[in-house]
Scaffold this active site. Sequence first.
Site, PDB file in Angstrom:
ATOM      1  N   CYS A 112       1.006   0.117   1.233  1.00 26.14           N
ATOM      2  CA  CYS A 112       0.791  -0.962   2.207  1.00 26.14           C
ATOM      3  C   CYS A 112       1.229  -2.324   1.681  1.00 26.14           C
ATOM      4  CB  CYS A 112      -0.665  -1.005   2.657  1.00 26.14           C
ATOM      5  SG  CYS A 112      -1.863  -1.233   1.325  1.00 26.14           S
TER       6      CYS A 112
ATOM      7  N   HIS B  58      -6.681  -2.163   0.949  1.00 28.00           N
ATOM      8  CA  HIS B  58      -5.696  -2.225   2.035  1.00 28.00           C
ATOM      9  C   HIS B  58      -5.189  -3.657   2.191  1.00 28.00           C
ATOM     10  CE1 HIS B  58      -3.458  -0.672   5.326  1.00 28.00           C
ATOM     11  NE2 HIS B  58      -4.165  -1.228   6.292  1.00 28.00           N
TER      12      HIS B  58
ATOM     13  N   ASP C 122      -0.297  -3.847  10.999  1.00 27.08           N
ATOM     14  CA  ASP C 122      -0.877  -2.926  10.022  1.00 27.08           C
ATOM     15  C   ASP C 122       0.178  -1.888   9.643  1.00 27.08           C
ATOM     16  OD1 ASP C 122      -2.326  -0.959   8.609  1.00 27.08           O
ATOM     17  OD2 ASP C 122      -4.150  -1.404   9.736  1.00 27.08           O
TER      18      ASP C 122
END
Length: 391
Positions: free
Chosen positions: A172, A304, A325
Amino acid sequence: DTGDGEQLYECPMCSLTCTDIQILEEHVDLHLEEHNFSEGGNIGDLELAQQLQTEEDERQRSEEEKREREEFKKLQRQYGLDNSGGFKQQFLKNMEREVDRGRMQPFEYHKRKADIMESLASGIDDGKTKTSGVIEALCTYYQNESKDVRRVWLSAGVDHFHSSLGDRGWGCGYRNFQMLLSSLLQNSFYNDCLRDTTLIPSIPKIQSMIEDAWRKGFDPHGASHFNNRLHGSKAWIGACEIYSLLTSLRIKCQIIDFHKPTGPMGTHPRLFEWILRYYSKDNEGGAKVVCTSKPPIYLQHQGHSRTVVGIEEKNNKSLCLLLFDPGCSSQQMQKLLKQNSDGTGLRLLRKFVGSLKEKQYQIVAVDGVLSLEEKAARCRASQVLTSEKIP
């Protein structure tokens, strides 16, 4: 003497009287043996207790060391530092698994393998996970619909990138960097900084770029956590690595650390207020929809990271962040490109104050270009401290 000439002998330990010296000696010997046995027994019990305690301490220490080793290995696996391979190995392994499960045909496997090998060789992302045009679609939507929104500020154009078979579960931070970079590449103000980075780099290339920043002296403390090596691993990166990379490219940015909740029930209203000021500064006009020239913001919390691409102010003055996201697929993001008057697709992006309740958040915000002198100064400063805490 008993008076009749008979000699008596008294035991010195229990006052027993005997007429035979040998009997007395045997009697005293019994006393001594009993005493020695008793003394020896007491010493033996103490030694045994100490021995048992020592063995128990050793057992507990051994179990604790075993637990620590297992926890360390678990953390290494979680953060990609267990030498289990990196993007390329995971991508090929997951494709082989897809073929075994009948979800991918062999010819597709060989084509995608050739594509990914070409991408890795060139250092350029293959664009398979990219969705473009979402910001523009949002601008149109807010101008035509969304009656509950009083005002909205949107970042400059930014492409969405989601995780692939090669980085699912750990990529991520890299994908959010690609999003931020996609916006900077569309802004001529950053052309000089990015003249050597005209296309979006692949994840292994980004890893090499961060290693280059470390070699130039940025964040040696952070680099040591990764043993100064990212390439070929599944190592997670965060705000400090993004800061080091951007600054090494002469892109002016800052880390803001929201290190504790500032609202009820573990919420972070000051985070929302900071982001509102970031987007609304120099954009104070009366328009309902403000399409700013501001780059998106990198948003990190434990486990995250996401990309802030705008912020809404509702009619009741509440704030709502708009987030890209990396966990959202291209199929989900494509829905945002279609004009949908009810705004249901925006659920993917919207996060209200009550939705962000992690203990700590960090953001990396870009705000201009550094001179060579400023870059050198920030490199020196990063060797001590790179974040500002919001009290």
